[in-house]
Design an enzyme around this catalytic site. Structure first.
Site, PDB file in Angstrom:
ATOM      1  NE  ARG A  56      24.635  38.833  30.063  1.00 28.43           N
ATOM      2  CZ  ARG A  56      23.775  38.119  29.338  1.00 28.43           C
ATOM      3  NH1 ARG A  56      22.490  38.427  29.296  1.00 28.43           N
ATOM      4  NH2 ARG A  56      24.189  37.089  28.638  1.00 28.43           N
ATOM      5  CE1 TYR A 110      35.655  48.521  52.626  1.00 31.25           C
ATOM      6  CE2 TYR A 110      35.087  47.160  50.740  1.00 31.25           C
ATOM      7  CZ  TYR A 110      34.738  48.096  51.690  1.00 31.25           C
ATOM      8  OH  TYR A 110      33.470  48.599  51.707  1.00 31.25           O
ATOM      9  CG  ASP A 183      41.612  47.049  45.855  1.00 34.22           C
ATOM     10  OD1 ASP A 183      41.776  48.192  45.388  1.00 34.22           O
ATOM     11  OD2 ASP A 183      40.590  46.715  46.478  1.00 34.22           O
ATOM     12  CE  LYS A 208      35.480  53.859  48.389  1.00 34.58           C
ATOM     13  NZ  LYS A 208      35.102  52.587  47.857  1.00 34.58           N
TER      14      LYS A 208
HETATM   15  C1  LIG Z   1      40.375  49.195  48.918  1.00 35.11           C
HETATM   16  C2  LIG Z   1      38.945  48.990  48.517  1.00 35.11           C
HETATM   17  N1  LIG Z   1      38.656  48.058  47.590  1.00 35.11           N
HETATM   18  C3  LIG Z   1      37.384  47.825  47.188  1.00 35.11           C
HETATM   19  C4  LIG Z   1      36.341  48.536  47.734  1.00 35.11           C
HETATM   20  C5  LIG Z   1      34.935  48.235  47.292  1.00 35.11           C
HETATM   21  O1  LIG Z   1      34.467  49.233  46.458  1.00 35.11           O
HETATM   22  P1  LIG Z   1      32.893  49.540  46.222  1.00 35.11           P
HETATM   23  O2  LIG Z   1      32.366  50.124  47.481  1.00 35.11           O
HETATM   24  O3  LIG Z   1      32.928  50.480  45.048  1.00 35.11           O
HETATM   25  O4  LIG Z   1      32.248  48.241  45.891  1.00 35.11           O
HETATM   26  C6  LIG Z   1      36.583  49.517  48.698  1.00 35.11           C
HETATM   27  C7  LIG Z   1      35.470  50.288  49.293  1.00 35.11           C
HETATM   28  O5  LIG Z   1      35.641  51.054  50.196  1.00 35.11           O
HETATM   29  C8  LIG Z   1      37.927  49.757  49.096  1.00 35.11           C
HETATM   30  O6  LIG Z   1      38.233  50.665  50.034  1.00 35.11           O
END
Ligand SMILES: Cc1ncc(COP(=O)(O)O)c(C=O)c1O
Length: 395
Positions: A56, A110, A183, A208
Site C-alpha cells: 500500500r 469532466y 488535469d 487515456k
Molecule cells: C479529463 C479527464 N479527467 C479525468 C478522467 C477520469 O479518468 P478515469 O476514468 O481514469 O478515472 C477522465 C475520464 O474520462 C477525463 O476525461
C-alpha cells in the site's frame, strides 16, 4: 534525453548490486518484503533507509512508472493511482491540506470531476465555485472574493477544447495563497507541461493517452516538491494505488506515446479540416483553428506543430435520436466513452461524459444536443474519413 527517448528508457533498469538487470521493468506482485535483518526492516519502515515494505506504500513496478512520468512532466515526484478520478481526489485533498477548504474550479471540466466536487467533497464542507477559466478578469475576481485553497482547471477543456492560460492562472492562484491543480489528460506531457508554467500538481487519467491501448484503468498525480510528500502521505493511508500489472502495461504503452500521439494529432488536424467542409457539419471545434478563442494560449503552451488529438463537431439539425443512429452506422470507429486509445473513438457527451451534468450546467458549458467528440486514433486517416462520411451521409 529528449522526450522521444525518455518515453522509451526512463524508469527502467534500476541497479541493484549483484542482481542481473532486466531491460524492462518486471511486474512485481509481492505485498511484503523480506530483509536480512529486522534492524534494516525497522530503518525502512521508519524512512531512514530506502526500500519497499508494504504494497500500500509503494511497489517496484509502480516506482519505475512513477519515475518515468515524473521525468516526462518535469515534476518532483508522482503517485500512480487506480483511476484518473482517484488521482483527482488525492490531488485536491493534498492541495487543500493546511489551506481553506474552498475550491475555484473551471466551469468546463469532466462530468465526473463535477460530481466529485459537488457530491463527494461538498458534503465534507468544501465550498466550490465554478468560473470560466479562460475569462481571466472573471477568474481573478472570483479568486479575490473566495480566497480559495485550490484552483482546479483542465489544460484542454472537455469537450469544447478551450485552453486556459496556465501561467497567468498560476500567478493569480499563488497571489491568493492557493495551489493550482491541472488535469493534463487531454494535453499529455508531450503537448504541454503545466508544472513548468507554475502549476503545483498535475493529474492524468492514464487510462487515456499514457497507457493508450484501451486496456488499463489508471491515474497519476505529479507534484512539485512541497505537495509530493503530502500526496504520498495521504496515499499511504487511503491506498488508492495502481496495481503492478496495470503499471507494467502503462509503462509499455508510454514507450510508444511519442509515435502514437504525433500520428493522432496529425489525424485530428486532417479530420478537423475535412469536417469543416462537410455538408452535414455545422461547426468544428479544434485547437489548430486560426480563429480559436484561445489561440494565444495555444501558441504559448503547446509543443510546436501539435494541436492535440481531440476534436468535436456539431451535426447539422441533429437531435439525440439521429445522433444515436449515426453512431450505430459507424463501422470502424468505436462509439464509446473514452479517448486516447490507438483506435479512433467517438463520444456523445450527452449520454456519456456529461450525462450526469444538469441540462442547465450543460447549456452554460456550451454543450449542445448535436455535439459529438472524436479522439483520433492511429489508423489511416482516409479510413476514418470514409467511415464518418458513410455514417453522416443520411444525417
Ligand atoms: C479529463 C479527464 N479527467 C479525468 C478522467 C477520469 O479518468 P478515469 O476514468 O481514469 O478515472 C477522465 C475520464 O474520462 C477525463 O476525461
Amino acid at each position: 534525453m529528449k522526450f522521444e527517448s525518455q518515453v522509451v528508457h526512463a524508469g527502467d533498469r534500476k541497479r541493484k548490486k549483484g542482481v542481473p538487470i532486466p531491460s524492462t521493468t518486471p511486474i512485481q506482485l509481492g505485498t511484503t518484503y523480506f530483509y536480512d535483518s529486522a534492524a534494516k526492516l525497522d530503518r525502512v519502515l521508519g524512512h531512514e533507509e530506502e526500500g519497499f515494505s508494504y504494497a500500500r506504500y509503494a511497489n517496484p513496478t509502480n516506482d519505475a512508472l512513477e519515475e518515468l512520468i515524473t521525468q516526462l512532466e518535469h515534476g518532483h515526484g508522482s503517485l500512480a493511482t487506480a483511476s484518473g478520478m482517484s488521482a483527482v481526489q488525492i490531488a485536491l485533498q493534498a492541495a487543500l491540506t493546511d489551506r481553506p477548504h474552498s475550491i475555484v474550479a473551471s466551469g468546463s471540466i469532466y462530468g465526473a470531476t463535477v460530481a466529485l466536487l459537488d457530491d463527494v467533497l461538498c458534503p465534507f464542507d468544501v465550498k466550490v465555485k465554478y468560473v470560466d477559466a479562460c475569462d481571466l478578469p472573471a477568474l481573478e475576481q472570483v479568486i479575490r472574493d473566495r480566497q480559495p485553497g485550490c484552483v482546479f482547471i483542465e489544460s484542454i477543456s472537455n469537450p469544447l477544447l478551450r485552453v486556459p492560460r496556465i501561467d497567468k492562472i498560476a500567478e493569480l492562484a499563488h497571489a491568493a495563497g492557493a495551489a493550482l491543480v491541472v488535469d493534463n489528460t487531454f494535453g499529455t506531457p508531450m503537448l504541454m507541461k503545466p508544472l513548468e508554467q507554475g502549476a503545483n500538481i498535475v493529474v492524468h487519467s492514464v487510462t487515456k493517452y499514457l497507457a493508450g491501448h484501451g486496456d488499463v484503468l489508471g491515474g497519476v498525480v505529479v507534484s512539485d516538491e512541497p505537495h509530493h510528500e503530502t500526496v504520498r502521505r495521504l496515499a499511504r493511508v487511503v491506498g488508492p494505488l495502481l496495481g503492478p500489472f496495470e503499471s507494467y502495461l502503462t509503462m509499455r504503452g508510454i514507450k510508444t506515446l511519442a509515435l502514437r500521439f504525433e500520428r493522432q494529432c496529425q489525424n485530428a488536424q486532417e479530420l478537423a479540416e475535412w469536417l469543416g467542409k462537410h455538408a452535414c457539419v455545422e461547426r468544428v471545434y479544434y485547437c489548430a483553428d486560426p480563429n480559436h478563442p484561445d489561440a494565444p494560449a495555444i501558441r504559448e503552451s503547446f509543443a510546436p506543430g501539435l494541436f492535440g488529438a481531440i476534436l468535436s463537431f456539431e451535426i447539422k439539425d441533429a437531435k439525440k435520436q439521429s445522433i444515436l443512429e449515426f453512431m450505430d452506422r459507424l463501422r470502424m470507429i468505436v462509439p464509446g466513452t473514452s479517448l486516447g486509445d490507438v483506435h479512433t473513438l467517438l463520444l456523445y457527451p450527452l449520454i456519456a461524459s456529461h450525462r450526469n451534468v444538469s441540462p442547465k450546467m450543460r447549456e452554460r458549458m456550451g454543450i449542445r444536443e448535436n455535439l459529438v467528440r472524436i479522439a483520433a486514433g492511429i489508423e489511416n486517416v482516409e479510413d476514418i474519413q470514409a467511415d464518418l462520411d458513410q455514417a453522416l451521409h443520411s444525417c
